[in-house]
Design a protein around this motif. Structure first.
Motif, mmCIF file in Angstrom:
data_model
loop_
_atom_site.group_PDB
_atom_site.id
_atom_site.type_symbol
_atom_site.label_atom_id
_atom_site.label_comp_id
_atom_site.label_asym_id
_atom_site.label_seq_id
_atom_site.Cartn_x
_atom_site.Cartn_y
_atom_site.Cartn_z
ATOM 1 N N MET A 35 -21.707 -18.553 -78.821
ATOM 2 C CA MET A 35 -21.565 -19.975 -79.099
ATOM 3 C C MET A 35 -20.421 -20.558 -78.271
ATOM 4 O O MET A 35 -19.358 -19.951 -78.155
ATOM 5 C CB MET A 35 -21.276 -20.200 -80.583
ATOM 6 N N GLY A 37 -18.266 -24.110 -77.996
ATOM 7 C CA GLY A 37 -18.018 -25.400 -78.617
ATOM 8 C C GLY A 37 -16.633 -25.436 -79.209
ATOM 9 O O GLY A 37 -16.070 -24.406 -79.581
ATOM 10 N N SER A 41 -17.267 -28.560 -84.087
ATOM 11 C CA SER A 41 -18.574 -28.879 -83.497
ATOM 12 C C SER A 41 -19.722 -28.152 -84.201
ATOM 13 O O SER A 41 -20.846 -28.163 -83.713
ATOM 14 C CB SER A 41 -18.579 -28.546 -82.002
ATOM 15 N N ASP A 42 -19.447 -27.526 -85.347
ATOM 16 C CA ASP A 42 -20.471 -26.849 -86.164
ATOM 17 C C ASP A 42 -21.100 -25.635 -85.493
ATOM 18 O O ASP A 42 -22.272 -25.334 -85.720
ATOM 19 C CB ASP A 42 -21.555 -27.829 -86.611
ATOM 20 N N ARG A 43 -20.314 -24.906 -84.703
ATOM 21 C CA ARG A 43 -20.826 -23.666 -84.106
ATOM 22 C C ARG A 43 -21.380 -22.722 -85.177
ATOM 23 O O ARG A 43 -22.456 -22.169 -85.032
ATOM 24 C CB ARG A 43 -19.724 -22.928 -83.334
ATOM 25 N N ALA A 47 -25.092 -21.300 -85.590
ATOM 26 C CA ALA A 47 -25.283 -19.854 -85.491
ATOM 27 C C ALA A 47 -26.057 -19.321 -86.700
ATOM 28 O O ALA A 47 -27.000 -18.546 -86.556
ATOM 29 C CB ALA A 47 -23.934 -19.145 -85.366
ATOM 30 N N SER A 60 -18.583 -13.776 -86.995
ATOM 31 C CA SER A 60 -17.735 -14.959 -87.120
ATOM 32 C C SER A 60 -16.298 -14.612 -86.771
ATOM 33 O O SER A 60 -15.663 -13.793 -87.451
ATOM 34 C CB SER A 60 -17.811 -15.498 -88.547
ATOM 35 N N ASP A 99 -20.099 -16.153 -83.109
ATOM 36 C CA ASP A 99 -19.567 -17.479 -83.419
ATOM 37 C C ASP A 99 -18.073 -17.462 -83.144
ATOM 38 O O ASP A 99 -17.262 -17.175 -84.009
ATOM 39 C CB ASP A 99 -19.851 -17.832 -84.873
ATOM 40 N N ASP A 101 -15.116 -19.092 -79.906
ATOM 41 C CA ASP A 101 -14.933 -20.154 -78.926
ATOM 42 C C ASP A 101 -15.054 -19.578 -77.519
ATOM 43 O O ASP A 101 -14.113 -18.991 -77.017
ATOM 44 C CB ASP A 101 -13.560 -20.795 -79.145
ATOM 45 N N TYR A 124 -25.866 -18.395 -73.762
ATOM 46 C CA TYR A 124 -24.858 -19.289 -74.329
ATOM 47 C C TYR A 124 -25.529 -20.488 -74.969
ATOM 48 O O TYR A 124 -26.506 -21.021 -74.446
ATOM 49 C CB TYR A 124 -23.886 -19.757 -73.243
ATOM 50 N N ARG A 126 -24.293 -24.135 -76.487
ATOM 51 C CA ARG A 126 -23.170 -25.072 -76.611
ATOM 52 C C ARG A 126 -23.454 -26.066 -77.735
ATOM 53 O O ARG A 126 -24.536 -26.640 -77.822
ATOM 54 C CB ARG A 126 -22.958 -25.835 -75.309
ATOM 55 N N THR A 127 -22.450 -26.256 -78.583
ATOM 56 C CA THR A 127 -22.540 -27.287 -79.612
ATOM 57 C C THR A 127 -21.600 -28.421 -79.234
ATOM 58 O O THR A 127 -20.512 -28.194 -78.714
ATOM 59 C CB THR A 127 -22.151 -26.736 -80.997
#
Length: 142
Positions: A35, A37, A41-43, A47, A60, A99, A101, A124, A126-127
């Motif tokens: 992920m 974002g 950004s609600d990754r 996910a 996570s 999940d 960055d 990948y 992106r959110t």
């Protein structure tokens, strides 16, 4: 890192990996979805929503940070633990969504290098989030 801290980090990693549920993957070959974002950004939401469709475990970074913090550790090992957990899921025949960055190229390079060593593709996702919404979420969380 001291020997005691290294031991604690290894324990956190071992427990985290043991806690992961490896779902039956729905793809022909294993894949790692990373992920990309910013905070807010609600990754994680994306996910968790994607995971059942591809049969993936969600790793996570927030859960890893929490486990490290509970043991009095900093966050320097989060990426390493997440990558090791991803490889453990792949070794068990699963798919994985990380999940974390992955905005930073260095983080993406590290994951890609480790995945390439075991012949796995990294995709990948992106959110994006409206800046006002992201600021509001951050303000509410602090």
């Amino acid at each position: 890192m001291s020997k005691d801290n290294a031991k604690i980090v290894r324990e956190v990693e071992k427990r985290f990996i043991a806690s992961l549920k490896v779902a039956k993957r729905t793809t022909q070959n294993s894949v790692i979805v990373a992920m990309v974002g910013l905070v807010g950004s609600d990754r994680g939401l994306v996910a968790r929503a994607l995971a059942p469709f591809i049969g993936a475990a969600v790793i996570s970074a927030d859960e890893i940070r929490l486990a490290l913090r509970k043991r009095g550790q900093g966050y320097g090992a989060v990426r390493s633990i997440a990558e090791q957990a991803a490889l453990a899921v792949i070794a068990r025949g699963g798919n994985v969504i990380v999940d974390s960055d992955f905005v930073d190229r260095t983080k993406r390079d590290s994951l890609e290098r480790r995945a390439k060593n075991v012949g796995i593709r990294v995709a990948y996702l992106r959110t994006l989030c409206d800046p006002d919404v992201a600021i509001g979420r951050l303000a509410a969380a602090t």
